[in-house]
Design an enzyme around this catalytic site. Structure first.
Site, PDB file in Angstrom:
ATOM      1  N   THR A 252       9.584  -8.374 -11.688  1.00 35.12           N
ATOM      2  CA  THR A 252       8.781  -9.517 -11.828  1.00 35.12           C
ATOM      3  C   THR A 252       7.529  -9.826 -10.885  1.00 35.12           C
ATOM      4  O   THR A 252       7.780  -9.571  -9.644  1.00 35.12           O
ATOM      5  CB  THR A 252       9.651 -10.915 -11.718  1.00 35.12           C
ATOM      6  OG1 THR A 252      10.813 -10.503 -12.261  1.00 35.12           O
ATOM      7  CG2 THR A 252       8.934 -12.372 -11.749  1.00 35.12           C
TER       8      THR A 252
ATOM      9  N   GLN B  10      -7.515   1.085   4.500  1.00 37.73           N
ATOM     10  CA  GLN B  10      -8.283   0.913   5.567  1.00 37.73           C
ATOM     11  C   GLN B  10      -9.523   0.710   5.301  1.00 37.73           C
ATOM     12  O   GLN B  10     -10.485  -0.141   6.041  1.00 37.73           O
ATOM     13  CB  GLN B  10      -7.991   1.829   6.696  1.00 37.73           C
ATOM     14  CG  GLN B  10      -6.688   1.837   7.428  1.00 37.73           C
ATOM     15  CD  GLN B  10      -6.356   0.664   8.246  1.00 37.73           C
ATOM     16  OE1 GLN B  10      -7.295  -0.110   8.535  1.00 37.73           O
ATOM     17  NE2 GLN B  10      -5.134   0.497   8.508  1.00 37.73           N
TER      18      GLN B  10
ATOM     19  N   ASN C  24      -6.696   5.401   9.685  1.00 34.22           N
ATOM     20  CA  ASN C  24      -6.114   3.946  10.518  1.00 34.22           C
ATOM     21  C   ASN C  24      -6.143   4.098  11.687  1.00 34.22           C
ATOM     22  O   ASN C  24      -6.295   3.226  12.534  1.00 34.22           O
ATOM     23  CB  ASN C  24      -4.620   3.422   9.826  1.00 34.22           C
ATOM     24  CG  ASN C  24      -3.769   4.753   9.585  1.00 34.22           C
ATOM     25  OD1 ASN C  24      -4.151   5.754   9.062  1.00 34.22           O
ATOM     26  ND2 ASN C  24      -2.726   4.464  10.528  1.00 34.22           N
TER      27      ASN C  24
ATOM     28  N   SER D  36      -4.135  -2.400  -0.343  1.00 35.53           N
ATOM     29  CA  SER D  36      -3.111  -3.265   0.270  1.00 35.53           C
ATOM     30  C   SER D  36      -3.710  -4.800   0.487  1.00 35.53           C
ATOM     31  O   SER D  36      -4.919  -4.741   1.000  1.00 35.53           O
ATOM     32  CB  SER D  36      -2.513  -2.576   1.283  1.00 35.53           C
ATOM     33  OG  SER D  36      -1.465  -3.421   1.944  1.00 35.53           O
TER      34      SER D  36
ATOM     35  N   GLY E 153       0.994  -1.313  -0.019  1.00 37.46           N
ATOM     36  CA  GLY E 153       0.025  -0.157   0.060  1.00 37.46           C
ATOM     37  C   GLY E 153       0.827   1.334   0.066  1.00 37.46           C
ATOM     38  O   GLY E 153       0.644   2.203  -0.713  1.00 37.46           O
TER      39      GLY E 153
ATOM     40  N   CYS F 183       2.986   1.920  13.395  1.00 34.88           N
ATOM     41  CA  CYS F 183       4.107   2.387  12.654  1.00 34.88           C
ATOM     42  C   CYS F 183       4.466   3.540  13.992  1.00 34.88           C
ATOM     43  O   CYS F 183       5.711   3.529  14.493  1.00 34.88           O
ATOM     44  CB  CYS F 183       4.213   3.115  11.632  1.00 34.88           C
ATOM     45  SG  CYS F 183       2.870   2.616  10.572  1.00 34.88           S
TER      46      CYS F 183
END
Ligand code: PLP
Length: 405
Positions: free
Chosen positions: A239, A181, A151, A201, A71, A327
């Protein structure tokens, strides 16, 4: 001891059905989607099928969905890509004070590159005012990025209304929303919202970590931020993470299918949790919007104590929660979101975020309510702070970057 996981905003367990989709990709369908032989074609097919599933869950066309490594990468791409590509038309960007660091720190980087960023304030519930946005728009505004749901406190922002305001001012001003979120918890439809760019995400929707996607509305001028091979239609090299793409696609499909049931389940338990906590814990307060909030978010402030202490005690009681976002916990800085709501730094330290998930049960909620009261009481008994000795916010001010109104 049984664990009660109430940190689903940090990440979610991977759905077993999702795991079942992923495993054969490692061992059987392991080809590189860029290869021309059968193994490659099979892998390519898998990527496209799952792109279609993510697109379908967001109301987008498959060719408008680009897989990213997270995300965070989708947010970086949206902001840097849109800003740099549209620089000739202007250098003004608008975002909000309560965005995730993936947005805020990217905006700060763009400031260093010469862009001018306006950080819109929020009200006491964490809402951005569409009126404020209207006033902040300028002739040189090229991009607006406001999150769909916060969040930390769960507040849902009026994105559709804000997109209308922006497009009325200038149809060429791009609108991005961080829906990391929101996705899987409330309806997210890119066409209904009218956004140009939207980030999601995998690991917040019972999918794997390290996979995200950026919706880029067809024709939206956005520069690439990574240089390399021709993957993702020459837009995002590297990739393809085929196993995670398979998992993300499946998770998105399930999220769409189960959304009404999922929302109802969590909202009922969330309301019970909020009511129970506010009733049993004195000097407690709900943070975020009372109604316009994510169905699984219950976040609080408890006066006179530290969120870290509450987390440790809850952990001992078998409960996983969070103080601020994943975080910010682990650091002593009070959350920028809580400060933006106008909470003094000292009070912001006493925050607790409990985020419910698909697997949360009524018994879990009863247990948490039962545990929390005594935990808070015990911590307060050990705290030097009380009604007669309220917080001296200055004690908690580290550095000079904590402004509040
Ligand atoms: N944006 C918001 C609002 C989030 O809550 C998160 C995750 O915490 C992210 C972005 C980053 O997503 P990811 O963990 O996939 O990089």
């Amino acid at each position: 001891m049984k664990r009660i996981y109430l940190d689903n905003a940090a990440t979610t367990p991977v759905d077993e059905e999702v795991v079942r989709e992923m495993v054969p990709v490692f061992t059987e369908n392991y080809g590189n989607p860029s290869s021309i032989y059968k193994e490659g074609r099979d892998a390519k097919k898998l990527v496209e099928e799952n792109r279609a599933k993510v697109a379908d869950a967001l109301g987008a066309q498959p060719n408008e969905i680009f897989f990213t490594g997270s995300g965070t990468e989708a947010d970086n791409w949206a902001l840097k890509g849109a800003a740099r590509r549209n620089k000739k038309r202007g250098s003004h960007i608008i975002t909000s004070a309560v965005e995730h660091h993936a947005i805020l720190h990217t905006a700060q980087q763009l400031e260093k590159e010469g862009f001018d960023v306006t950080y819109l304030p929020v009200d006491e519930y964490g809402k951005v005012s569409p009126e404020d946005l209207k006033k902040a728009l300028r002739d040189d505004t090229i991009l607006v990025s406001i999150m769909m749901a916060n969040n930390e406190v769960g507040t849902i922002e009026p994105i559709k209304e804000m997109v209308e305001i922006v497009k009325e001012h200038n149809p060429r001003t791009l609108f991005h929303t961080d829906a990391v979120q929101a996705f899987g918890n409330i309806p997210v439809d890119v066409k209904d919202l009218g956004v140009d760019l939207l980030s999601v995400s995998g690991h917040k929707i019972y999918g794997p970590k390290g996979i995200g996607a950026l919706y880029i509305k067809k024709g939206t001028p956005v520069e690439n931020i990574l240089q390399g091979g021709a993957q993702e239609k020459n837009r995002r090299p590297g990739t393809e993470n085929t196993a995670s793409i398979a998992g993300f696609g499946k998770a998105a499909e399930i999220a769409k299918e189960k959304l009404p049931e999922h929302t109802e389940h969590m909202q009922k338990l969330r309301d019970k949790l909020i009511k129970g906590v506010l009733e049993t814990v004195p000097k407690s307060e709900l943070t975020g919007h009372p109604e316009d909030r994510l169905p699984g978010n219950a976040s609080f402030i408890f006066d006179y104590i530290e969120g870290e202490g509450i987390l440790l005690s809850l952990d001992l009681a078998g409960i996983a929660g969070s103080s601020g976002s994943a975080c910010t916990s682990g650091s002593l800085d009070p959350s920028h979101v809580l400060l933006a709501l106008g909470l003094p730094a000292g009070r912001a330290h006493g925050s607790l975020r409990l985020t419910l998930g698909r697997d949360t049960t009524e018994e879990d909620i009863d247990y948490v309510i039962e545990q929390l009261g005594p935990i808070v009481k015990r911590l307060r008994a050990m705290s030097p702070l009380d009604e007669a000795h309220p917080i001296d916010a200055a004690v908690y001010e580290h550095g000079d970057h904590h402004h509040h109104h």
